[in-house]
Design a protein around this motif. Structure first.
Motif, PDB file in Angstrom:
ATOM      1  N   THR A 232      -0.889   5.158 -10.654  1.00 59.05           N
ATOM      2  CA  THR A 232       0.357   5.769 -10.184  1.00 59.05           C
ATOM      3  C   THR A 232       1.092   4.887  -9.184  1.00 59.05           C
ATOM      4  OG1 THR A 232      -0.823   6.971  -8.435  1.00 59.05           O
ATOM      5  CG2 THR A 232      -0.517   8.101 -10.542  1.00 59.05           C
ATOM      6  N   VAL A 233       0.364   3.946  -8.571  1.00 55.19           N
ATOM      7  CA  VAL A 233       0.982   2.961  -7.681  1.00 55.19           C
ATOM      8  C   VAL A 233       1.437   1.741  -8.470  1.00 55.19           C
ATOM      9  CG1 VAL A 233       0.550   1.366  -5.775  1.00 55.19           C
ATOM     10  CG2 VAL A 233      -0.288   3.718  -5.646  1.00 55.19           C
ATOM     11  N   LEU A 234       0.587   1.287  -9.360  1.00 48.36           N
ATOM     12  CA  LEU A 234       0.864   0.039 -10.059  1.00 48.36           C
ATOM     13  C   LEU A 234       2.045   0.150 -11.007  1.00 48.36           C
ATOM     14  CD1 LEU A 234      -2.795  -1.085 -10.873  1.00 48.36           C
ATOM     15  CD2 LEU A 234      -1.214  -2.184  -9.289  1.00 48.36           C
ATOM     16  N   ARG A 235       2.128   1.233 -11.764  1.00 50.63           N
ATOM     17  CA  ARG A 235       3.173   1.334 -12.778  1.00 50.63           C
ATOM     18  C   ARG A 235       4.583   1.245 -12.194  1.00 50.63           C
ATOM     19  NH1 ARG A 235       1.893   5.231 -17.928  1.00 50.63           N
ATOM     20  NH2 ARG A 235       0.455   3.803 -18.962  1.00 50.63           N
TER      21      ARG A 235
ATOM     22  N   GLY B 112      -9.117  -7.100 -17.519  1.00 52.07           N
ATOM     23  CA  GLY B 112      -8.508  -6.790 -18.806  1.00 52.07           C
ATOM     24  C   GLY B 112      -8.655  -5.337 -19.190  1.00 52.07           C
ATOM     25  N   SER B 113      -9.685  -4.649 -18.686  1.00 48.58           N
ATOM     26  CA  SER B 113      -9.918  -3.259 -19.055  1.00 48.58           C
ATOM     27  C   SER B 113      -8.917  -2.305 -18.420  1.00 48.58           C
ATOM     28  CB  SER B 113     -11.334  -2.846 -18.655  1.00 48.58           C
ATOM     29  OG  SER B 113     -11.513  -2.977 -17.251  1.00 48.58           O
ATOM     30  N   MET B 114      -8.259  -2.714 -17.327  1.00 56.06           N
ATOM     31  CA  MET B 114      -7.346  -1.808 -16.639  1.00 56.06           C
ATOM     32  C   MET B 114      -5.882  -2.168 -16.823  1.00 56.06           C
ATOM     33  SD  MET B 114      -7.411  -2.844 -12.598  1.00 56.06           S
ATOM     34  CE  MET B 114      -6.178  -1.594 -12.316  1.00 56.06           C
ATOM     35  N   ILE B 115      -5.589  -3.331 -17.382  1.00 56.87           N
ATOM     36  CA  ILE B 115      -4.200  -3.775 -17.416  1.00 56.87           C
ATOM     37  C   ILE B 115      -3.347  -2.871 -18.292  1.00 56.87           C
ATOM     38  CG2 ILE B 115      -4.540  -5.396 -19.321  1.00 56.87           C
ATOM     39  CD1 ILE B 115      -2.270  -5.862 -16.226  1.00 56.87           C
ATOM     40  N   GLY B 116      -3.923  -2.345 -19.388  1.00 60.12           N
ATOM     41  CA  GLY B 116      -3.150  -1.474 -20.258  1.00 60.12           C
ATOM     42  C   GLY B 116      -2.672  -0.227 -19.544  1.00 60.12           C
ATOM     43  N   GLY B 117      -3.493   0.326 -18.659  1.00 62.13           N
ATOM     44  CA  GLY B 117      -3.086   1.486 -17.888  1.00 62.13           C
ATOM     45  C   GLY B 117      -2.129   1.150 -16.775  1.00 62.13           C
ATOM     46  N   ALA B 118      -2.222  -0.077 -16.244  1.00 58.80           N
ATOM     47  CA  ALA B 118      -1.378  -0.476 -15.119  1.00 58.80           C
ATOM     48  C   ALA B 118       0.037  -0.832 -15.561  1.00 58.80           C
ATOM     49  CB  ALA B 118      -2.006  -1.656 -14.392  1.00 58.80           C
ATOM     50  N   LEU B 119       0.171  -1.404 -16.749  1.00 65.12           N
ATOM     51  CA  LEU B 119       1.494  -1.821 -17.199  1.00 65.12           C
ATOM     52  C   LEU B 119       2.334  -0.609 -17.590  1.00 65.12           C
ATOM     53  CD1 LEU B 119       0.544  -4.904 -19.415  1.00 65.12           C
ATOM     54  CD2 LEU B 119       1.750  -4.957 -17.230  1.00 65.12           C
ATOM     55  N   PRO B 120       3.635  -0.651 -17.342  1.00 62.13           N
ATOM     56  CA  PRO B 120       4.503   0.452 -17.771  1.00 62.13           C
ATOM     57  C   PRO B 120       4.404   0.687 -19.277  1.00 62.13           C
ATOM     58  CG  PRO B 120       5.672  -1.052 -16.300  1.00 62.13           C
ATOM     59  CD  PRO B 120       4.364  -1.706 -16.625  1.00 62.13           C
ATOM     60  N   GLU B 121       4.678   1.903 -19.715  1.00 63.42           N
ATOM     61  CA  GLU B 121       4.499   2.257 -21.123  1.00 63.42           C
ATOM     62  C   GLU B 121       5.402   1.452 -22.041  1.00 63.42           C
ATOM     63  OE1 GLU B 121       4.893   6.417 -21.680  1.00 63.42           O
ATOM     64  OE2 GLU B 121       3.033   6.915 -20.611  1.00 63.42           O
ATOM     65  N   HIS B 122       6.538   0.962 -21.530  1.00 56.77           N
ATOM     66  CA  HIS B 122       7.424   0.188 -22.390  1.00 56.77           C
ATOM     67  C   HIS B 122       6.949  -1.252 -22.566  1.00 56.77           C
ATOM     68  CE1 HIS B 122       9.270  -0.196 -18.277  1.00 56.77           C
ATOM     69  NE2 HIS B 122       9.197  -1.471 -18.615  1.00 56.77           N
TER      70      HIS B 122
ATOM     71  N   MET C 104       0.835  -1.194   0.000  1.00 59.08           N
ATOM     72  CA  MET C 104       0.000   0.000   0.000  1.00 59.08           C
ATOM     73  C   MET C 104       0.873   1.248   0.000  1.00 59.08           C
ATOM     74  SD  MET C 104      -3.020  -0.955   2.715  1.00 59.08           S
ATOM     75  CE  MET C 104      -4.065   0.344   2.076  1.00 59.08           C
ATOM     76  N   SER C 105       0.320   2.319  -0.530  1.00 59.94           N
ATOM     77  CA  SER C 105       0.932   3.638  -0.401  1.00 59.94           C
ATOM     78  C   SER C 105      -0.160   4.617  -0.050  1.00 59.94           C
ATOM     79  CB  SER C 105       1.631   4.051  -1.700  1.00 59.94           C
ATOM     80  OG  SER C 105       0.687   4.267  -2.723  1.00 59.94           O
ATOM     81  N   ALA C 106       0.231   5.779   0.395  1.00 57.99           N
ATOM     82  CA  ALA C 106      -0.756   6.750   0.852  1.00 57.99           C
ATOM     83  C   ALA C 106      -1.728   7.099  -0.256  1.00 57.99           C
ATOM     84  CB  ALA C 106      -0.036   8.009   1.332  1.00 57.99           C
ATOM     85  N   GLY C 107      -3.023   7.051   0.046  1.00 59.66           N
ATOM     86  CA  GLY C 107      -4.049   7.456  -0.900  1.00 59.66           C
ATOM     87  C   GLY C 107      -4.292   6.472  -2.014  1.00 59.66           C
ATOM     88  N   ALA C 108      -3.821   5.222  -1.896  1.00 57.66           N
ATOM     89  CA  ALA C 108      -3.969   4.270  -2.987  1.00 57.66           C
ATOM     90  C   ALA C 108      -4.708   3.041  -2.515  1.00 57.66           C
ATOM     91  CB  ALA C 108      -2.588   3.874  -3.513  1.00 57.66           C
ATOM     92  N   GLY C 109      -5.159   2.258  -3.472  1.00 54.71           N
ATOM     93  CA  GLY C 109      -5.772   0.984  -3.162  1.00 54.71           C
ATOM     94  C   GLY C 109      -4.711  -0.026  -2.764  1.00 54.71           C
ATOM     95  N   ALA C 110      -5.125  -1.242  -2.567  1.00 50.50           N
ATOM     96  CA  ALA C 110      -4.214  -2.289  -2.123  1.00 50.50           C
ATOM     97  C   ALA C 110      -3.905  -3.242  -3.263  1.00 50.50           C
ATOM     98  CB  ALA C 110      -4.830  -3.048  -0.955  1.00 50.50           C
ATOM     99  N   VAL C 111      -2.656  -3.657  -3.348  1.00 51.44           N
ATOM    100  CA  VAL C 111      -2.214  -4.670  -4.296  1.00 51.44           C
ATOM    101  C   VAL C 111      -1.684  -5.831  -3.476  1.00 51.44           C
ATOM    102  CG1 VAL C 111      -0.717  -5.196  -6.242  1.00 51.44           C
ATOM    103  CG2 VAL C 111      -1.533  -2.855  -5.904  1.00 51.44           C
ATOM    104  N   THR C 112      -2.200  -7.017  -3.693  1.00 49.98           N
ATOM    105  CA  THR C 112      -1.709  -8.161  -2.931  1.00 49.98           C
ATOM    106  C   THR C 112      -0.644  -8.901  -3.716  1.00 49.98           C
ATOM    107  OG1 THR C 112      -3.429  -9.657  -3.793  1.00 49.98           O
ATOM    108  CG2 THR C 112      -3.924  -8.447  -1.768  1.00 49.98           C
ATOM    109  N   ARG C 113       0.358  -9.339  -3.008  1.00 47.82           N
ATOM    110  CA  ARG C 113       1.421 -10.157  -3.587  1.00 47.82           C
ATOM    111  C   ARG C 113       1.397 -11.503  -2.883  1.00 47.82           C
ATOM    112  NH1 ARG C 113       7.840  -9.080  -4.712  1.00 47.82           N
ATOM    113  NH2 ARG C 113       8.497 -11.265  -4.580  1.00 47.82           N
ATOM    114  N   ASP C 114       1.249 -12.565  -3.671  1.00 47.04           N
ATOM    115  CA  ASP C 114       1.146 -13.918  -3.141  1.00 47.04           C
ATOM    116  C   ASP C 114       2.393 -14.692  -3.569  1.00 47.04           C
ATOM    117  OD1 ASP C 114       0.523 -16.493  -2.453  1.00 47.04           O
ATOM    118  OD2 ASP C 114      -1.327 -16.621  -3.623  1.00 47.04           O
TER     119      ASP C 114
END
Length: 503
Positions: free
Chosen positions: A44-47, A66-76, A15-25
């Motif tokens: 801004t957290v995921l990238r 699938g609708s959000m993965i394009g925005g989450a992945l780095p531009e490269h 987690m980071s301030a003001g962001a949602g949660a990403v779980t790592r398993d």
């Protein structure tokens, strides 16, 4: 950015301030971290999180919409299949592998299968004591290698370029990181999805359904950059798609006990006709066409109406690429039951590598390629497909359709010559299993496509035929007093999104 991490067993909440949660398993698939993201997570957290994982150079998995993965992945990261789960492998080039599964348990099982098959670290290039090879300057590169699959091209490209730059030396962590970053700018690859005795994704209305037709198929893709050596502003990309694998039961197949047969009345049952449609841009909604794709079905021979970039309103669409050029399509049209299929492709890489070594001030090294990647001579093989006719359309700009249809009159002659009844597996693979050995390669310029996200689809289509003794085959209409059932027609879909860089 300040990160906080809470771990419960082997599952961590990032987690980071003001962001949602990403779980790592780290527990479900040992050796393969699994990240779960959802719509509440901030881009801004995921990238930076995913970019950092790629820079570390070890594989990891993602589950998310699938609708959000394009925005989450780095531009490269230029490519991602539309599957809902992915394995990213940044060790040699960048592999982005789609995982299609019905539920979370199946996804984790698929991740585990991938990890068992691919998890071992490739043999590290370089050996012995390190020498100072990453010096400032430019050096010329001229390489030639042969690739049999799209995944092979990226991995081979990575190894050959590594050897050209570092030789037998072992680079530092910072140099390896800079090298991997540049390699994945030039070559990204993966699998659309892996089908293992998979029933259809959709039923093509108004035909009927069948779960007896199955698909066992893996299709790879590669997205490869190239620059003109004389005019560097002329940058382009190649998109290479190819089915991979050989062996019994590979390809379009069926449930055991449902092979094609001819009965005592001369009626043929369970005979396949097949098509693969592959191309650019959006698809027509299946309800807008009476039978989608009706016009491509056996015994009809018209073009499919599915790819809207080849439709009348293509000029209104935002998802059609600029100037795609078809460079290769296999199998070729059949002649006397003989068909040419591709085995491998030769690639020539010519250009230079520019190196800005890291300084004593702590600056990271920077490696930049200026390369012309040319695909040349193709190694081919002749394959015989008994009583099967293969043909492709050649009058469209954004897609191609290849058909495998039964040579019904020749099949009748085979039956009559032997007074045969029962199983037709010896006569034609359309009564058992047909491996399509399919390959298509496109070229597209960066100019006009830069900064755009464009979908690429591959559709696998199967018809399930019953034909009477007079060679009349069932269709989607029910004829009065006809003993023939309504024809079944089903399809499977693969899709990958391609994000063209801005430079």
């Amino acid at each position: 950015m300040q990160w906080k991490e809470w771990c419960f067993g082997m599952t961590c909440l990032l987690m980071s301030a003001g962001a949602g949660a990403v779980t790592r398993d780290d527990a479900s698939v040992p050796g393969l971290p699994v990240f779960r993201i959802d719509a509440s997570d901030s881009v801004t957290v995921l990238r930076p999180l995913l970019s950092g994982m790629l820079d570390e150079g070890a594989p990891f998995a993602i589950i998310g919409g699938g609708s959000m993965i394009g925005g989450a992945l780095p531009e490269h990261v230029h490519t991602w299949p539309e599957t809902g789960a992915w394995v990213l492998d940044p060790r040699e080039g960048l592999g982005v592998h789609g995982i299609a599964a019905a539920n979370d348990e199946d996804r984790v099982n698929a991740f585990a299968v991938w990890q068992r098959a691919n998890g071992d670290e490739p043999t590290a290039p370089g050996r012995g004591d390190r020498v100072a090879v990453a010096r400032n300057g430019s050096r010329t590169v001229a390489l030639e290698f042969v690739a049999s699959t799209p995944g092979t091209i990226c991995r081979s490209f990575s190894r050959e370029m590594h050897h050209a730059l570092f030789g037998d030396a072992t680079p530092s962590h910072a140099e390896r990181r800079a090298f991997r970053s540049e390699i994945r700018r030039w070559c990204q690859y993966g699998i659309f999805s892996h089908y293992a005795a998979a029933p259809r994704n959709v039923v093509i209305e108004p035909f009927s359904d069948t779960k007896d037709a199955l698909l066992t198929l893996t299709t790879e893709w590669a997205f490869i950059r190239g620059e003109d050596r004389v005019e560097r502003s002329r940058v382009g990309y190649a998109m290479w798609v190819k089915t991979v694998g050989d062996g019994a039961g590979f390809g379009f197949t069926r449930r055991s006990g449902y092979e094609g047969v001819v009965d005592r009345d001369g009626t043929i049952h369970n005979l396949l006709d097949l098509a693969i449609h592959s191309g650019w841009g959006g698809l027509a909604h299946h309800q807008t066409i009476s039978a989608w794709p009706l016009n491509s079905t056996y015994p009809g021979v018209a073009n499919t109406l599915v790819f809207e970039c080849d439709g009348l309103d293509a000029h209104l669409r935002f998802d059609c690429p600029v100037r795609p050029r078809l460079r290769r399509l296999y199998p070729q049209d059949s002649q006397d039951q003989s068909v040419t299929a591709s085995k491998s492709v030769k690639f020539d890489v010519v250009g230079n590598v520019r190196v800005a070594a890291g300084g004593s001030d702590g600056a990271a090294p920077k490696i930049t390629f200026g390369l012309d990647v040319m695909h040349g001579t193709t190694d081919t093989a002749q394959t015989a497909l008994s009583l099967v006719h293969i043909f492709s359309n050649a009058d469209t700009a954004f897609h191609r359709s290849t058909h495998w249809i039964p040579d019904l009159s020749a099949l009748r002659q085979w039956i009559a010559a032997r007074n045969h009844r029962g199983n037709l597996m010896r006569a034609t693979p359309l009564a058992s299993t047909l491996n399509p050995r399919y390959e298509i390669l496109w070229e597209l310029p960066l100019r006009g496509n830069a900064g755009r996200v464009i979908p690429y689809y591959t559709i696998y289509e199967a018809g399930w035929n019953t034909c009477d003794a007079s060679n009349v085959c069932a269709d989607f209409r029910t004829r009065p007093n006809s003993p023939l059932p309504v024809k079944s027609r089903v399809a499977w879909f693969d899709a990958v999104m391609l994000r063209f860089p801005t430079y």
